[in-house]
Design an enzyme around this catalytic site. Structure first.
Site, PDB file in Angstrom:
ATOM      1  N   CYS A  34       0.884  -1.156   0.255  1.00  0.00           N
ATOM      2  CA  CYS A  34       0.004  -0.016   0.019  1.00  0.00           C
ATOM      3  C   CYS A  34       0.671   1.057  -0.008  1.00  0.00           C
ATOM      4  CB  CYS A  34      -0.916   0.022   1.185  1.00  0.00           C
ATOM      5  SG  CYS A  34      -1.689   1.335   1.857  1.00  0.00           S
ATOM      6  N   CYS A  52      -0.143   3.967   2.581  1.00  0.00           N
ATOM      7  CA  CYS A  52       0.586   3.563   3.886  1.00  0.00           C
ATOM      8  C   CYS A  52       1.864   3.902   4.266  1.00  0.00           C
ATOM      9  CB  CYS A  52       0.243   2.051   4.073  1.00  0.00           C
ATOM     10  SG  CYS A  52      -1.560   1.409   3.918  1.00  0.00           S
TER      11      CYS A  52
END
Length: 108
Positions: A32, A35
């Protein structure tokens, strides 16, 4: 991850729900991009406000039960738990100033 511990499905009830101060859980995954963007910001917040709020990370790929039970459908999702309850949810990567504004009740 200097100031931020990883937490597993098994540790979640004790480390998060049973904590004596607010806990921000960063639900994330290796793949991600957003993230990875928010991770260093959370490190800074943990270093500056660690006495007021605990920040932990949970890898959703390695620990699917907890995110599913809290209906975490997109990452990064930052849930703040206090006294065993979710008291705040922040979805998506945000700059530090916006995160601190949303976390003001816990860090001021």
């Amino acid at each position: 991850m200097g100031n931020i511990q990883a937490v597993t499905d098994a540790e979640f009830p004790t480390a998060v729900l049973g904590a004596d101060k607010p806990v921000l859980v960063d639900f994330w995954a290796e793949w991600c991009g957003p993230c990875r963007q928010v991770s260093p910001i959370l490190e800074e917040i943990a270093a500056e406000y660690g006495d007021k709020i605990t920040i932990v990370k949970m890898n959703v790929d390695e620990n699917p039960q907890t995110p599913a039970s809290y209906r975490v459908t997109s990452i990064p999702t930052l849930n703040v738990y206090q006294n065993g309850e979710i008291v705040q949810t922040i979805v998506g990567a945000k700059p530090k100033s916006m995160l601190l504004k949303e976390l003001d009740a816990f860090v001021s």
